[in-house]
Design a protein around this motif. Structure first.
Motif, PDB file in Angstrom:
ATOM      1  N   VAL A 296       0.832  -1.199   0.000  1.00  0.00           N
ATOM      2  CA  VAL A 296       0.000   0.000   0.000  1.00  0.00           C
ATOM      3  C   VAL A 296       0.869   1.253   0.000  1.00  0.00           C
ATOM      4  O   VAL A 296       0.593   2.220  -0.718  1.00  0.00           O
ATOM      5  N   LEU A 297       1.931   1.236   0.784  1.00  0.00           N
ATOM      6  CA  LEU A 297       2.823   2.395   0.866  1.00  0.00           C
ATOM      7  C   LEU A 297       3.436   2.740  -0.478  1.00  0.00           C
ATOM      8  O   LEU A 297       3.572   3.914  -0.841  1.00  0.00           O
ATOM      9  N   HIS A 298       3.780   1.709  -1.271  1.00  0.00           N
ATOM     10  CA  HIS A 298       4.478   1.928  -2.530  1.00  0.00           C
ATOM     11  C   HIS A 298       3.587   1.784  -3.760  1.00  0.00           C
ATOM     12  O   HIS A 298       4.088   1.772  -4.884  1.00  0.00           O
TER      13      HIS A 298
ATOM     14  N   ARG B 208     -11.965  -4.058   8.839  1.00  0.00           N
ATOM     15  CA  ARG B 208     -11.863  -2.695   9.368  1.00  0.00           C
ATOM     16  C   ARG B 208     -10.397  -2.323   9.560  1.00  0.00           C
ATOM     17  O   ARG B 208      -9.978  -1.187   9.291  1.00  0.00           O
ATOM     18  N   ASP B 209      -9.600  -3.282  10.010  1.00  0.00           N
ATOM     19  CA  ASP B 209      -8.164  -3.062  10.193  1.00  0.00           C
ATOM     20  C   ASP B 209      -7.479  -2.742   8.862  1.00  0.00           C
ATOM     21  O   ASP B 209      -6.680  -1.801   8.766  1.00  0.00           O
ATOM     22  N   VAL B 210      -7.800  -3.493   7.815  1.00  0.00           N
ATOM     23  CA  VAL B 210      -7.218  -3.233   6.492  1.00  0.00           C
ATOM     24  C   VAL B 210      -7.659  -1.858   5.988  1.00  0.00           C
ATOM     25  O   VAL B 210      -6.869  -1.096   5.412  1.00  0.00           O
ATOM     26  N   GLY B 211      -8.924  -1.522   6.228  1.00  0.00           N
ATOM     27  CA  GLY B 211      -9.413  -0.215   5.818  1.00  0.00           C
ATOM     28  C   GLY B 211      -8.670   0.922   6.508  1.00  0.00           C
ATOM     29  O   GLY B 211      -8.411   1.971   5.906  1.00  0.00           O
ATOM     30  N   THR B 212      -8.282   0.699   7.762  1.00  0.00           N
ATOM     31  CA  THR B 212      -7.516   1.707   8.494  1.00  0.00           C
ATOM     32  C   THR B 212      -6.174   1.962   7.821  1.00  0.00           C
ATOM     33  O   THR B 212      -5.725   3.110   7.704  1.00  0.00           O
ATOM     34  N   LEU B 213      -5.523   0.904   7.362  1.00  0.00           N
ATOM     35  CA  LEU B 213      -4.245   1.060   6.659  1.00  0.00           C
ATOM     36  C   LEU B 213      -4.409   1.946   5.429  1.00  0.00           C
ATOM     37  O   LEU B 213      -3.617   2.871   5.196  1.00  0.00           O
ATOM     38  N   TYR B 214      -5.440   1.689   4.649  1.00  0.00           N
ATOM     39  CA  TYR B 214      -5.660   2.481   3.427  1.00  0.00           C
ATOM     40  C   TYR B 214      -5.994   3.931   3.769  1.00  0.00           C
ATOM     41  O   TYR B 214      -5.552   4.861   3.081  1.00  0.00           O
ATOM     42  N   GLU B 215      -6.764   4.136   4.820  1.00  0.00           N
ATOM     43  CA  GLU B 215      -7.096   5.499   5.223  1.00  0.00           C
ATOM     44  C   GLU B 215      -5.846   6.271   5.628  1.00  0.00           C
ATOM     45  O   GLU B 215      -5.709   7.459   5.323  1.00  0.00           O
ATOM     46  N   LEU B 216      -4.926   5.610   6.323  1.00  0.00           N
ATOM     47  CA  LEU B 216      -3.680   6.263   6.729  1.00  0.00           C
ATOM     48  C   LEU B 216      -2.850   6.680   5.515  1.00  0.00           C
ATOM     49  O   LEU B 216      -2.074   7.641   5.585  1.00  0.00           O
ATOM     50  N   CYS B 217      -3.016   5.949   4.424  1.00  0.00           N
ATOM     51  CA  CYS B 217      -2.293   6.275   3.186  1.00  0.00           C
ATOM     52  C   CYS B 217      -3.151   7.106   2.234  1.00  0.00           C
ATOM     53  O   CYS B 217      -2.814   7.260   1.054  1.00  0.00           O
ATOM     54  N   SER B 218      -4.275   7.617   2.778  1.00  0.00           N
ATOM     55  CA  SER B 218      -5.189   8.462   1.988  1.00  0.00           C
ATOM     56  C   SER B 218      -5.690   7.748   0.742  1.00  0.00           C
ATOM     57  O   SER B 218      -5.805   8.333  -0.339  1.00  0.00           O
ATOM     58  N   GLU B 219      -5.973   6.464   0.891  1.00  0.00           N
ATOM     59  CA  GLU B 219      -6.480   5.653  -0.211  1.00  0.00           C
ATOM     60  C   GLU B 219      -7.783   4.985   0.211  1.00  0.00           C
ATOM     61  O   GLU B 219      -8.074   4.825   1.398  1.00  0.00           O
ATOM     62  N   THR B 220      -8.567   4.577  -0.778  1.00  0.00           N
ATOM     63  CA  THR B 220      -9.765   3.775  -0.539  1.00  0.00           C
ATOM     64  C   THR B 220      -9.427   2.326  -0.812  1.00  0.00           C
ATOM     65  O   THR B 220      -8.821   2.011  -1.834  1.00  0.00           O
ATOM     66  N   ILE B 221      -9.812   1.444   0.084  1.00  0.00           N
ATOM     67  CA  ILE B 221      -9.477   0.032  -0.092  1.00  0.00           C
ATOM     68  C   ILE B 221     -10.146  -0.500  -1.365  1.00  0.00           C
ATOM     69  O   ILE B 221     -11.358  -0.408  -1.527  1.00  0.00           O
TER      70      ILE B 221
END
Length: 254
Positions: A45-47, A74-87
């Protein structure tokens, strides 16, 4: 002398933030969050790399750790939100498919509830029968009420399993956020039903307002997945379980 690759600090920081935010959102067992599978997904997700395979690996890991499907997504969605992305839906599908097909995953009864995480109609009617009999009072008083939450945007074809799964996850999450565990709930194909009581005054109304606000926000982000505005009705509970069964069957797809 070993030298860490470029970006390693950023990855470590992201994983730390991811864990902190997930725990703050109510992760049940904070000590169980860390798993080797979180790192490849965070890296992807970061890259901006394809994330389906690492999401699948994490889905398996979460199932093995007895993490529920909603909590895991919900946990995976949090990762995407932190990267300003939509899962992406493909990532949701990869995680969910791995979670569902892990043989040693969560209790089969829980897994059978499907992507919403809410009881199916048979389980809902069994608990409703206890309410009618006075065995399960929902810890409140007054008359019995039935709340129906219809999030369907129209018929979803069999090929659109991906869309159906995400809709179910979103509706299930909204219902759990709005209503306490004391309320019997049920779910089938885009429609949730909840049994409540009219007293204390305002409790059911407040829960409906929370559900409507949550789903309005989710529908805005997912216009082709959830109905907007959401359809929520509150009515007296039918006189017995048989009548309740007939009523909720009216919402079943033709």
């Amino acid at each position: 002398m070993n030298k860490r690759p470029a970006g390693d600090d950023a990855l470590g920081t992201l994983c730390a933030r991811w864990r902190r935010h997930t725990v703050a959102e109510g992760w049940r067992m904070p000590e169980d969050w860390s798993a080797p599978a979180v790192v490849p997904l965070a890296h992807a997700v970061l890259h901006g790399l394809p994330a389906e395979a690492p999401a699948q690996a994490l889905g398996t890991a979460r199932a093995l750790a007895d993490v529920g499907i909603t909590e895991g997504l919900r946990d995976v969605g949090t990762l995407y939100e932190l990267c300003s992305e939509t899962i992406p839906l493909s990532v949701t599908l990869a995680f969910a498919a791995a979670w569902e097909t892990t043989d040693t995953g969560p209790d089969p009864e829980v897994a059978a509830r499907g992507m919403s995480g809410l009881p199916q109609h048979a389980e809902f009617l069994a608990r409703a029968a206890d309410v009618y009999a006075g065995i399960d009072s929902t810890r409140e008083g007054g008359s019995l009420l039935l709340v129906t939450i219809d999030g369907r945007v129209g018929k979803i074809g069999a090929a659109a399993r991906l869309v159906r799964w995400k809709r179910d996850v979103l509706l299930g999450e909204a219902v759990r956020l709005a209503f306490s565990e004391n309320y019997p709930t049920g779910y089938r194909d885009g429609v949730a039903v909840v049994v409540g009581r009219s007293e204390p005054a305002g409790h059911v109304h407040a829960a409906v307002v929370r559900a409507r606000a949550t789903l309005a926000s989710l529908a805005e982000k997912n216009p082709s997945i959830l109905r907007a505005p959401i359809r929520i009705t509150v009515q007296p509970l039918p006189e017995d379980v048989a009548a309740l069964s007939r009523l909720i069957a009216q919402h079943d797809p033709a």
